[in-house]
Write a protein that holds these residues in place. Structure first.
Motif, PDB file in Angstrom:
ATOM      1  N   ASP A 176      -4.516   3.621   0.064  1.00  0.00           N
ATOM      2  CA  ASP A 176      -4.588   2.175  -0.167  1.00  0.00           C
ATOM      3  C   ASP A 176      -4.199   1.767  -1.586  1.00  0.00           C
ATOM      4  OD1 ASP A 176      -6.770   3.173  -1.494  1.00  0.00           O
ATOM      5  OD2 ASP A 176      -8.247   1.933  -0.465  1.00  0.00           O
ATOM      6  N   HIS A 218      -1.348  -8.332   7.386  1.00  0.00           N
ATOM      7  CA  HIS A 218      -2.523  -7.569   7.821  1.00  0.00           C
ATOM      8  C   HIS A 218      -2.158  -6.872   9.126  1.00  0.00           C
ATOM      9  CE1 HIS A 218      -3.824 -10.698  10.905  1.00  0.00           C
ATOM     10  NE2 HIS A 218      -2.842 -11.273  10.251  1.00  0.00           N
ATOM     11  N   ARG A 248      -8.378  -9.249   1.039  1.00  0.00           N
ATOM     12  CA  ARG A 248      -9.160  -8.267   0.275  1.00  0.00           C
ATOM     13  C   ARG A 248     -10.448  -8.871  -0.270  1.00  0.00           C
ATOM     14  NH1 ARG A 248      -4.419  -6.091  -1.524  1.00  0.00           N
ATOM     15  NH2 ARG A 248      -4.324  -7.514  -3.279  1.00  0.00           N
ATOM     16  N   GLN A 249     -10.376 -10.110  -0.717  1.00  0.00           N
ATOM     17  CA  GLN A 249     -11.532 -10.761  -1.325  1.00  0.00           C
ATOM     18  C   GLN A 249     -12.406 -11.486  -0.301  1.00  0.00           C
ATOM     19  OE1 GLN A 249      -9.731 -13.191  -4.378  1.00  0.00           O
ATOM     20  NE2 GLN A 249      -8.719 -11.409  -5.308  1.00  0.00           N
ATOM     21  N   ARG A 292      -1.979   0.411  -4.420  1.00  0.00           N
ATOM     22  CA  ARG A 292      -0.846  -0.517  -4.419  1.00  0.00           C
ATOM     23  C   ARG A 292       0.225  -0.033  -5.397  1.00  0.00           C
ATOM     24  NH1 ARG A 292      -1.483  -4.358  -0.209  1.00  0.00           N
ATOM     25  NH2 ARG A 292      -3.698  -4.237   0.271  1.00  0.00           N
ATOM     26  N   ARG A 317       0.855  -1.183   0.000  1.00  0.00           N
ATOM     27  CA  ARG A 317       0.000   0.000   0.000  1.00  0.00           C
ATOM     28  C   ARG A 317       0.893   1.235   0.000  1.00  0.00           C
ATOM     29  NH1 ARG A 317      -5.265  -0.072   3.176  1.00  0.00           N
ATOM     30  NH2 ARG A 317      -4.425   1.897   3.951  1.00  0.00           N
ATOM     31  N   THR A 320     -15.718  -7.955   6.881  1.00  0.00           N
ATOM     32  CA  THR A 320     -14.983  -6.825   6.297  1.00  0.00           C
ATOM     33  C   THR A 320     -13.948  -6.392   7.318  1.00  0.00           C
ATOM     34  OG1 THR A 320     -16.707  -5.363   7.155  1.00  0.00           O
ATOM     35  CG2 THR A 320     -16.867  -5.976   4.844  1.00  0.00           C
ATOM     36  N   GLN A 351      -2.649 -11.375   0.972  1.00  0.00           N
ATOM     37  CA  GLN A 351      -3.379 -10.107   0.988  1.00  0.00           C
ATOM     38  C   GLN A 351      -4.570 -10.137   0.035  1.00  0.00           C
ATOM     39  OE1 GLN A 351      -0.310  -7.113   0.332  1.00  0.00           O
ATOM     40  NE2 GLN A 351      -0.137  -6.764   2.530  1.00  0.00           N
ATOM     41  N   ASP A 352      -4.443 -10.849  -1.064  1.00  0.00           N
ATOM     42  CA  ASP A 352      -5.574 -11.010  -1.970  1.00  0.00           C
ATOM     43  C   ASP A 352      -6.728 -11.735  -1.262  1.00  0.00           C
ATOM     44  OD1 ASP A 352      -4.396  -9.729  -4.083  1.00  0.00           O
ATOM     45  OD2 ASP A 352      -3.746 -11.553  -5.115  1.00  0.00           O
TER      46      ASP A 352
END
Length: 334
Positions: free
Chosen positions: A68, A149, A176-177, A70, A32, A258, A172-173
């Motif tokens: 945020d 995280h 995020r997802q 990338r 980030r 979330t 991290q994906d």
């Protein structure tokens, strides 16, 4: 011939640096923007870093970017002149003390630690170092260590650190997802209604005049609203203790769908059941009473984490038991 002029400098501050452009290297790709800047601008307060991002003074390839965003390898990041206090600059020059943390899992791709309460995950906002800086000092041979995280400083429990860039981006994906399962144990004031299992209320992030970050619930119509979903399950109810001046409490398993800033703390408090010991969103008078009874900090613990291993793809579940200071308080309450 024009005469050079000098400006007086505030005592205790170093002269502002000049505008400079930094190229993102391969090791920093995928970070980030705010995290990238915090490593580039040593000694600059975190609140100021976010301020220069919001004002548009920081540019990526000549374009504005948000915190945020990338960064990618080869990106040209413009850094504006910034003043660094001599005190902060001195801290930035001093390395963090080397420290290892209790391990829940380690292999060639990642480290899972049980973070103690009161320890920040990284330096910034008046904290000169955190878990990641101490871990890097303890492992000077490690070529790559990055936080996957974050956890609030006051929150204990499971924290993932990547040992490879591929593991970092893959994990991290998943975060995020919303493919990870993150469940916390939280002790809240009062008796939580068992039927209340879902909180789907948007949140609004703001800064107080002193620069402190805060969050409040808001409405979907708020242009800055961020959707936040929290699932709640009652684990046990602790009856009131009139002899100690304590009300009833409920121990909850809280799963977040979330990952918003202070999501659990604000969502639970918005329902009239703040987390015991929460100094930002809690019952301040009750917190003082709880301290006298042995609960010295916020009762929020990252208890369970589920994710797909970044190399094997195997679904992995980690559990971090309640630390002694929290377990004793619960077990000592009749």
């Amino acid at each position: 011939m024009p005469r050079a002029t000098t400006r007086s400098q505030t005592p205790g501050t170093a002269a502002p640096s000049a505008v400079r452009t930094v190229e993102v290297d391969a090791e920093s790709a995928g970070q980030r923007l705010d995290n990238f800047l915090l490593r580039q601008l040593k000694g600059v307060p975190k609140t100021h870093v976010y301020r220069i991002i919001r004002s548009g003074e920081v540019r990526i390839n000549k374009g504005r970017a948000s915190a945020d965003t990338r960064v990618n390898a080869g990106d040209q990041v413009r850094l504006p002149p910034v003043r660094v206090s001599e005190k902060m600059a001195d801290k930035a020059e001093r390395p963090a003390p080397a420290r290892e943390f209790p391990l829940l899992l380690e292999d060639e791709h990642l480290i899972a630690i049980d973070k103690p309460a009161g320890t920040a995950v990284h330096g910034g906002s008046g904290v000169s170092f955190g878990v990641i800086e101490q871990l890097r000092q303890a492992r000077p041979q490690a070529r790559f260590l990055e936080l996957v995280h974050r956890l609030d400083r006051e929150t204990s429990g499971i924290l993932l650190v990547a040992k490879k860039r591929s593991a970092l981006t893959q994990l991290q994906d998943q975060f995020r997802q919303r493919e990870t399962g993150k469940t916390y144990l939280a002790l809240v004031v009062g008796t939580w209604p068992a039927r209340k299992k879902l909180i789907d209320t948007p949140l609004h992030k703001y800064l107080q005049p002193d620069g402190e970050r805060r969050v409040r619930v808001t409405t979907p119509e708020d242009p800055d609203a961020m959707r936040a979903i929290t699932l709640v399950k009652v684990r046990s109810v602790l009856p009131e203790r009139p002899d100690a001046g304590l009300p009833a409490f409920t121990l909850l398993e809280v799963t977040i769908k979330t990952g918003r800033t202070h999501q659990i703390r604000v969502h639970l408090a918005s329902q009239g059941h703040p987390i015991a010991g929460d100094e930002k969103y809690g019952d301040f008078e009750l917190n003082r009473q709880l301290q006298r009874q042995g609960l010295k900090r916020m009762f929020l613990h990252a208890w369970r984490l589920q994710f797909d291993h970044p190399a094997s793809g195997v679904r992995t579940e980690l559990l971090a038991p309640l630390p002694p200071d929290l377990a004793i308080f619960v077990h000592d309450t009749p």
